[in-house]
Design an enzyme around this catalytic site. Structure first.
Site, PDB file in Angstrom:
ATOM      1  N   THR A 208       0.851  -1.194   0.000  1.00 45.50           N
ATOM      2  CA  THR A 208       0.000   0.000   0.000  1.00 45.50           C
ATOM      3  C   THR A 208       0.881   1.236   0.000  1.00 45.50           C
ATOM      4  O   THR A 208       2.078   1.163  -0.329  1.00 45.50           O
ATOM      5  CB  THR A 208      -0.971  -0.012   1.210  1.00 45.50           C
ATOM      6  OG1 THR A 208      -1.931   1.044   1.045  1.00 45.50           O
ATOM      7  CG2 THR A 208      -0.244   0.154   2.525  1.00 45.50           C
ATOM      8  N   ASN A 209       0.329   2.400   0.368  1.00 44.43           N
ATOM      9  CA  ASN A 209       1.104   3.637   0.467  1.00 44.43           C
ATOM     10  C   ASN A 209       0.572   4.458   1.640  1.00 44.43           C
ATOM     11  O   ASN A 209      -0.331   4.015   2.365  1.00 44.43           O
ATOM     12  CB  ASN A 209       1.049   4.420  -0.846  1.00 44.43           C
ATOM     13  CG  ASN A 209      -0.371   4.671  -1.293  1.00 44.43           C
ATOM     14  OD1 ASN A 209      -1.155   5.294  -0.600  1.00 44.43           O
ATOM     15  ND2 ASN A 209      -0.726   4.152  -2.482  1.00 44.43           N
ATOM     16  N   HIS A 210       1.103   5.673   1.802  1.00 41.73           N
ATOM     17  CA  HIS A 210       0.783   6.473   2.987  1.00 41.73           C
ATOM     18  C   HIS A 210      -0.451   7.371   2.818  1.00 41.73           C
ATOM     19  O   HIS A 210      -0.727   8.195   3.692  1.00 41.73           O
ATOM     20  CB  HIS A 210       1.985   7.349   3.362  1.00 41.73           C
ATOM     21  CG  HIS A 210       3.176   6.575   3.814  1.00 41.73           C
ATOM     22  ND1 HIS A 210       3.189   5.839   4.975  1.00 41.73           N
ATOM     23  CD2 HIS A 210       4.401   6.402   3.242  1.00 41.73           C
ATOM     24  CE1 HIS A 210       4.367   5.256   5.123  1.00 41.73           C
ATOM     25  NE2 HIS A 210       5.115   5.578   4.084  1.00 41.73           N
ATOM     26  N   ALA A 275      -4.415   7.484  -4.235  1.00 41.99           N
ATOM     27  CA  ALA A 275      -3.031   7.061  -4.481  1.00 41.99           C
ATOM     28  C   ALA A 275      -3.034   5.542  -4.645  1.00 41.99           C
ATOM     29  O   ALA A 275      -2.914   4.788  -3.672  1.00 41.99           O
ATOM     30  CB  ALA A 275      -2.126   7.481  -3.324  1.00 41.99           C
TER      31      ALA A 275
END
Length: 397
Positions: A208-210, A275
């Site tokens: 995943t991402n932030h 995102a």
């Protein structure tokens, strides 16, 4: 947010009246001018002094009170009002308004108002479902009154059922939706994506991402405030779902792609603020992880480029994307604008203080084919408002 707006708050004789001082306080914090009208029965539950202290305006009860500021008080208040909110609304007051009875200050003022009126019924479950009360509510709807539906919960007598007044935050959100912005996007369908996506490696881990989803949620909420019909396709976030917005929860990039493309043809604007994880494991189940020399190695493949596929066949929709860069921000963002056939791209540098993931602010540049507009550090809600204004200009060009 509500500076220069005047709300008439009508409080009637139900136990839920105890919530209304907090509603008045919350509206005042948004710089709203609040006038409170109470029925005589309402004073048995809360005192007028409480409202006067919170609003700095006289709380009106008696139609024939000689201590008034205006020559014809109910007409003068009606002329000032941008919105009327009656909460809690008892069966008695609902019946009076539905049948044109104006025998106290509250009902007389409502009859003189030309602005929108919100009515939030609150009463016993059986009383609320009485056919006469329901008939009066339907009659109010036919005459343009908007009903804030009661919620299910424990009532004053200990029973559980319909008839409970919604939370103060809900009532205030109805007011904000009506008054915070001009309805310059009314009749438009807007789709927003927000948050991260997650690509499972195994039952425990994922890629995943932030992203927190704050920017996308701010855009969806602001578009709704401006009158648009909004669909929010959201990856996993810790944010509270905005009211009056159609939420489509997704987890993976493929699910987001399917949710967006299934709805794309009906949209006037598509704003991709999500995102999306760029990669996902290339194989499934136990074969996803290949161990070699004691280390886990994961075979990856790219996820679908949602923006590029939308840009290839966007139809009538205005298409906007986001570009998060750490270097060569303008050059890289302009290249994405051209390559993906976007109408606008919102560029920000993750190295700039106050921009990027997890903050309540952002620093962005709005880039179109005609040029670019650098915005200063501002809240994500203000960024959303400016972004939508630019997209409307493109739409109307």
């Amino acid at each position: 947010m509500l500076q220069g707006k005047t709300v008439l708050l009508g409080v009637t004789g139900g136990i839920a009246a105890y919530k209304m001082p907090n509603v008045a306080r919350m509206l005042k914090k948004l710089y709203c001018n609040v006038h409170v009208l109470m029925t005589q029965n309402a004073t048995n539950f809360i005192t007028p002094t409480t409202f006067e202290t919170l609003t700095a305006n006289k709380c009106i009860i008696d139609t024939f009170d000689r201590n008034f500021e205006f020559s014809v008080e109910h007409v003068a208040l009606a002329k000032q009002a941008d919105l009327v909110l009656i909460a809690p609304a008892t069966a008695n007051v609902i019946g009076k308004i539905a049948n044109g009875i104006a025998d106290d200050m509250l009902t007389t003022t409502v009859m003189a108002c030309t602005c929108k009126c919100l009515i939030a019924p609150a009463m016993n479950h059986n009383m609320y479902h009485n056919s006469i009360v329901q008939e009066n509510i339907e009659k109010l709807k036919r005459h343009g009154y908007e009903i804030i539906e009661p919620i299910r919960g424990m009532l004053a007598n200990g029973d559980t059922g319909d008839g409970k007044l919604p939370a103060e935050e809900t009532l205030v959100e109805y007011v904000i939706r009506e008054l915070a912005f001009p309805k310059d996007m009314e009749g438009m369908n807007v789709l927003v994506t927000a948050g991260p996506t997650q690509e499972a490696i195994d039952p425990v881990r994922y890629i995943t991402n932030h992203s927190t989803g704050k920017m996308g949620y701010a855009i969806a909420k602001t578009a709704m405030y401006r009158g648009a019909s909004v669909t929010l396709v959201s990856g996993p976030t810790a944010l509270e779902a905005p009211m009056f917005v159609d939420i489509v929860p997704v987890t993976t990039a493929q699910e987001m792609y399917e949710a967006v493309t299934a709805r794309a043809k009906q949209q006037d604007m598509i704003i991709k603020a999500a995102a999306v994880a760029d990669y996902r494991p290339a194989v499934v189940a136990e074969q996803k992880v290949k161990k070699q020399a004691g280390d886990a190695r994961i075979e990856l493949e790219r996820t679908r480029d949602i923006l590029a596929e939308l840009g290839a066949d966007k139809g009538k929709a205005i298409l906007c994307g986001f570009s998060m860069e750490t270097e060569n921000m303008l050059e890289n963002s302009r290249a994405k604008l051209q390559k993906k056939n976007l109408d606008m791209i919102v560029a920000n540098n993750l190295k700039v203080e106050g921009a990027g993931f997890g903050t309540d602010t952002n620093v962005v540049t709005l880039i179109t084919r005609e040029g670019e507009k650098q915005l200063t550090l501002m809240s994500k809600e203000d960024v959303a408002n400016q972004l939508l204004t630019e997209l409307l200009t493109i739409k109307r060009a």
